[in-house]
Design an enzyme around this catalytic site. Structure first.
Site, mmCIF file in Angstrom:
data_model
loop_
_atom_site.group_PDB
_atom_site.id
_atom_site.type_symbol
_atom_site.label_atom_id
_atom_site.label_comp_id
_atom_site.label_asym_id
_atom_site.label_seq_id
_atom_site.Cartn_x
_atom_site.Cartn_y
_atom_site.Cartn_z
ATOM 1 N N ASP A 163 5.184 0.097 18.491
ATOM 2 C CA ASP A 163 3.939 -0.501 18.577
ATOM 3 C C ASP A 163 2.713 0.483 18.336
ATOM 4 O OD1 ASP A 163 1.878 -2.465 19.388
ATOM 5 O OD2 ASP A 163 2.355 -2.337 21.725
ATOM 6 N N GLY B 79 -0.085 1.452 19.312
ATOM 7 C CA GLY B 79 -0.812 2.422 20.130
ATOM 8 C C GLY B 79 -2.373 2.010 20.696
ATOM 9 N N ASP C 33 9.844 -8.164 23.617
ATOM 10 C CA ASP C 33 9.914 -6.923 24.226
ATOM 11 C C ASP C 33 9.341 -7.074 25.615
ATOM 12 O OD1 ASP C 33 7.662 -4.716 24.634
ATOM 13 O OD2 ASP C 33 7.081 -6.210 23.181
ATOM 14 N N CYS D 105 29.215 -6.997 32.446
ATOM 15 C CA CYS D 105 28.753 -5.804 32.453
ATOM 16 C C CYS D 105 29.207 -4.476 32.906
ATOM 17 C CB CYS D 105 27.144 -5.358 32.470
ATOM 18 S SG CYS D 105 26.710 -5.115 34.184
ATOM 19 N N CYS E 268 28.915 -4.773 36.661
ATOM 20 C CA CYS E 268 29.577 -5.494 37.322
ATOM 21 C C CYS E 268 30.895 -5.573 37.455
ATOM 22 C CB CYS E 268 29.083 -7.089 37.145
ATOM 23 S SG CYS E 268 27.311 -7.201 37.393
ATOM 24 N N HIS F 120 22.863 -3.300 34.107
ATOM 25 C CA HIS F 120 22.955 -4.760 34.255
ATOM 26 C C HIS F 120 21.715 -5.491 33.738
ATOM 27 C CE1 HIS F 120 24.005 -8.562 36.227
ATOM 28 N NE2 HIS F 120 22.770 -8.444 36.476
HETATM 29 N N1 PRF Z 1 -1.043 -5.387 21.362
HETATM 30 C C1 PRF Z 1 -0.119 -4.659 21.093
HETATM 31 N N2 PRF Z 1 0.816 -4.138 21.927
HETATM 32 C C2 PRF Z 1 0.945 -4.987 23.215
HETATM 33 C C3 PRF Z 1 0.089 -6.393 23.272
HETATM 34 C C4 PRF Z 1 -1.173 -6.438 22.352
HETATM 35 O O1 PRF Z 1 -1.926 -7.315 22.768
HETATM 36 C C5 PRF Z 1 0.646 -6.795 24.412
HETATM 37 C C6 PRF Z 1 0.123 -7.982 25.208
HETATM 38 N N3 PRF Z 1 1.140 -8.391 26.045
HETATM 39 C C7 PRF Z 1 2.030 -5.857 24.756
HETATM 40 N N4 PRF Z 1 2.000 -4.839 23.837
HETATM 41 N N5 PRF Z 1 -0.559 -3.788 19.880
HETATM 42 ZN ZN ZN Z 2 26.066 -7.073 35.150
#
Ligand code: PRF
Ligand code: ZN
Length: 371
Positions: free
Chosen positions: A92, A94, A265, A305, A308, A334
């Protein structure tokens, strides 16, 4: 398949079963990516992640820039080698983390100035800086630098913010020169359909290997996202992966897949595991419950898993109440396994033409107990 290629194998309404090719191999979608913010998925080794069916690990520009620094990671051979995860990595950009974690932010056209949540030191991240950091990390999927608005926001704020996110995308694209990495653009636009569609038009007019929806799950009532997704996701380019950032519960995932989302994610399954919250096919439960004191059955009778297969609820409850680190590890294994299994079964259901039945079964199982 070539790098960045996205092949759709089957569809069911808006839902898709596809493959995305990255520099570290193919990703089968729909996919849930495990969050490894600081170059570790908390409490799990890469071997355990693989055993749970994890395909992609997510890293964060903000955290890794502050500590240990992208130049250190580059010297250590890149993020894959540094953390011993040799599958695909998405990072991501930042911006979102700056807004959620640091104090004293100073936003401008150029970028964001902020103070580190670690030691208060001043830092500056721009689209160019974010790209440089993510390229130094050796990320397979690089996210554009965006602004994620808080909820609620006024029409004027949304307009201004999504225009900035668009200009930052153009700068991100110009600065992202690493051939092995795929740059994804991020659609913003708050919780208004009108603004969402406009941001989507802008962001998706830029030719890129993938597109994300940001700005959801930022404190709004969750039904707003559920209502918007079917009007937004299906209009994103059909031949490119669609990634819903930072979402969500098992119910959110099923509803989003049904709207045509391919990638997810969320920190939730790992974060709540450490607090003793367990996802099962019967809904969400807390391992603390006194009725588990002498319960010799596993967390979930339908789960295969490591946790479990080998441990009882009574033992896991004991570990949790004793504050033992193994409790965190076993609960996390899990929950990650559960999320990966849910995605595997979703992929299979779409492939085999029984998505609708699978979707409805999941929703009746989860909805009552999730919140
Ligand atoms: N922008 C970025 N990462 C993120 C979000 C976003 O809007 C969100 C919003 N749920 C989670 N992670 N760059
Ligand atoms: Zn499990």
């Amino acid at each position: 398949m070539g790098l960045g290629e996205f092949k759709v194998h089957a569809t069911a309404g808006n839902a898709r079963r596809a493959t995305l090719m990255t520099a570290h191999g193919p990703v089968q979608t729909p996919v849930f990516m495990a969050v490894g913010t600081k170059a570790t998925v908390k409490a799990m080794t890469p071997e355990e992640l693989k055993d749970c069916g994890t395909q992609v690990v997510l890293g964060n520009t903000y955290h890794l820039h502050l500590r240990p620094g992208e130049k250190t990671i580059a010297k250590m051979g890149g993020l894959h080698k540094f953390m011993n995860w040799h599958g695909p990595i998405l990072t991501d950009s930042g911006g979102f983390q700056v807004f959620s974690l640091s104090q004293l932010r100073n936003m401008s056209e150029e970028g964001v100035e902020f103070r580190s949540h670690l030691d208060g030191a001043k830092h500056f991240i721009s689209p160019e800086k974010s790209m440089e950091i993510q390229m130094d990390l050796g990320s397979d999927i690089i996210m554009a630098f965006d602004e994620c608005l808080q909820y609620p926001a006024t029409e004027e704020e949304i307009d201004k913010s999504m225009a900035l996110t668009y200009r930052w995308l153009l700068r991100s694209k110009a600065a992202m020169t690493r051939k092995e990495s795929l740059l994804f653009g991020i659609v913003q636009g708050g919780l208004s359909l009108k603004h969402r569609l406009k941001s989507m038009e802008q962001i998706c007019s830029v030719e890129l290997p993938g597109y994300a929806l940001g700005g959801f799950s930022v404190g709004e009532p969750i039904h707003l996202m559920h209502e918007l997704l079917p009007h937004v996701a299906p209009k994103m380019p059909a031949n490119k992966p669609r990634y819903l950032m930072g979402v969500g519960t098992p119910t959110d995932l099923i509803i989003a897949i049904d709207s045509g989302i391919d990638m997810f994610d969320c920190v939730m399954p790992t974060r709540v595991a450490r607090n003793g919250t367990i996802f099962t096919w019967q809904g969400k439960v807390s391992i603390k419950r006194s009725e588990y004191r002498e319960d010799s059955s596993p967390l979930d009778p339908e789960c295969d898993c490591y946790t479990c297969t080998n441990y009882s609820k009574a033992y896991l409850r004991h570990l949790f109440l004793s504050g033992e680190i193994l409790g965190s590890r076993l609960n996390t294994i899990h929950n990650i396994h559960f999320y990966m299994k849910l995605m595997e079964l979703a992929r299979k259901a779409i492939e085999e033409g029984r998505w609708e039945a699978f979707r409805d079964d999941c929703l009746t199982r989860f909805v009552k107990k999730e919140r």
